[in-house]
Enzyme design. Structure first.
Site, PDB file in Angstrom:
ATOM      1  N   TYR A   7       0.670  -1.631  -0.096  1.00 46.55           N
ATOM      2  CA  TYR A   7      -0.132   0.282  -0.087  1.00 46.55           C
ATOM      3  C   TYR A   7       0.494   1.134  -0.088  1.00 46.55           C
ATOM      4  O   TYR A   7       1.765   1.392   1.091  1.00 46.55           O
ATOM      5  CB  TYR A   7      -1.000   0.494   1.137  1.00 46.55           C
ATOM      6  CG  TYR A   7      -2.058   1.085   1.296  1.00 46.55           C
ATOM      7  CD1 TYR A   7      -1.858   2.545   1.586  1.00 46.55           C
ATOM      8  CD2 TYR A   7      -3.267   0.647   0.903  1.00 46.55           C
ATOM      9  CE1 TYR A   7      -2.465   3.419   1.129  1.00 46.55           C
ATOM     10  CE2 TYR A   7      -4.317   1.719   1.073  1.00 46.55           C
ATOM     11  CZ  TYR A   7      -4.161   3.166   1.013  1.00 46.55           C
ATOM     12  OH  TYR A   7      -4.911   3.891   1.278  1.00 46.55           O
ATOM     13  N   LYS A  11      -0.704  -0.919  -4.381  1.00 46.09           N
ATOM     14  CA  LYS A  11      -2.194  -0.243  -4.302  1.00 46.09           C
ATOM     15  C   LYS A  11      -1.007   1.353  -4.824  1.00 46.09           C
ATOM     16  O   LYS A  11      -0.734   1.650  -3.235  1.00 46.09           O
ATOM     17  CB  LYS A  11      -2.562   0.029  -3.188  1.00 46.09           C
ATOM     18  CG  LYS A  11      -3.844   0.595  -3.358  1.00 46.09           C
ATOM     19  CD  LYS A  11      -4.325   0.832  -2.369  1.00 46.09           C
ATOM     20  CE  LYS A  11      -5.710   1.589  -2.071  1.00 46.09           C
ATOM     21  NZ  LYS A  11      -6.361   2.280  -0.523  1.00 46.09           N
ATOM     22  N   VAL A  60      -8.703  -1.143  -6.238  1.00 40.43           N
ATOM     23  CA  VAL A  60      -9.325  -0.754  -4.678  1.00 40.43           C
ATOM     24  C   VAL A  60     -10.042   0.779  -4.474  1.00 40.43           C
ATOM     25  O   VAL A  60      -9.147   1.513  -4.518  1.00 40.43           O
ATOM     26  CB  VAL A  60      -8.067  -1.317  -4.312  1.00 40.43           C
ATOM     27  CG1 VAL A  60      -8.816  -0.857  -2.071  1.00 40.43           C
ATOM     28  CG2 VAL A  60      -7.571  -2.153  -3.808  1.00 40.43           C
TER      29      VAL A  60
END
Length: 301
Positions: A137, A165, A207
């Site tokens: 992330y 991400k 996402v």
């Protein structure tokens, strides 16, 4: 175990709460079922800029058990991993694997801005703790730790680190990552109102926060983008963009839960110190959500 192919919309699922702030298990299950019926590619439980940090260790594991039991392998279940120290992160990774989740979305160690060596050591320790695939992330605005391409190159020495991400808001990074790492790294869009730009550069997984409120339209949007039908995608995106923008604000959890309440009737309850939206701020989100729904109806939704 269900494999993760990192394609499709993976909603960062809101954690449904009762009025006393305890977990609403039936509502969590119903919300997951709604998302699956809309065609999502996977679900991410307990995203960090959501309410992960407000849940107790026991509550986190309960959320994961609920998701795994309800989903029954129909789509991958990814768990957010957000801890303040390496030992706790390792323990959580092991527990999540035992429960049966299919992957981990891992944040840097919280409350401390680690340098590059510390960041690499942290992620590699988590990677060694389980066999689960890891979605890095990268949110340098939120956490102060930036997973640049050079840092990622070190992290990819761990075979279970397979995706990132990307939430730096610098879309030019996507091309650099895809060209440098190819199939070794799946690049995932992490900003709702950058999905069109990200997909144009080759991203196939997203996402999304606001997909909780408008899952079918979000799934259709990404499918259009992957298919290269940008003319139709832009029309749909024009309707969705004002709502998606709310996912970029500090109170994104409150905005998403309010929009989700208006589209599916779920509770707006958030754990303190968060408070539900009020006054002009609330009225603005209500107006945006109503207009979005009207625009979607005009498009056949």
């Amino acid at each position: 175990m269900t494999s993760v192919n990192w394609t499709g919309v993976f909603p960062a699922v809101t954690t449904k709460l009762k009025a006393d702030f305890s977990l609403d298990i039936p509502a969590i299950g119903a919300g997951l079922e709604r998302l699956i019926q809309a065609g999502v590619g996977g679900v991410v439980m307990m995203g960090m800029v959501g309410e992960n940090a407000q849940l107790s260790p026991a509550e986190k594991l309960t959320v994961l058990r609920t998701a795994v039991e309800l989903v029954k392998g129909r789509v991958p279940v990814i768990s957010g991993l957000a801890e303040t120290n390496t030992a706790s992160a390792v323990t959580f990774a092991r527990e999540a694997e035992k429960i049966g989740v299919n992957g981990l979305m891992v944040f840097p160690g919280l409350t401390y801005k680690s340098d590059t060596a510390e960041t690499v050591q942290f992620y590699k320790a988590v990677a060694k703790a389980s066999a689960l695939p890891i979605l890095l992330y990268n949110n340098p605005r939120g956490y102060g730790v930036d997973l640049t391409a050079d840092v990622i190159a070190e992290l990819l020495e761990a075979p279970t680190i397979v995706a990132i991400k990307e939430e730096s808001y610098e879309t030019h990074r996507i091309t650099g990552l895809l060209s440098r790492f190819g199939d070794r790294l799946n690049v995932v869009c992490g900003v709702d109102n950058l999905i069109v730009e990200s997909a144009a550069l080759g991203v196939k997984c997203w996402v999304s926060g606001m997909a909780n409120a408008v899952p079918k339209a979000s799934v259709d949007l990404l499918n259009l983008l992957i298919a290269g039908d940008f003319a139709k995608a832009r029309k749909l995106y024009t309707a969705l963009d004002p709502l998606y923008y709310l996912d970029t604000l500090v109170k994104l959890v409150q905005h998403i839960k309010l929009a989700e309440n208006m589209t599916s009737g779920t509770s707006e309850a958030v754990k303190p110190p968060r408070q539900p939206l009020a006054g002009a701020e609330r009225e603005n989100t209500v107006a945006i959500t109503r207009q979005t729904l009207a625009d979607l109806r005009a498009l056949g939704y």
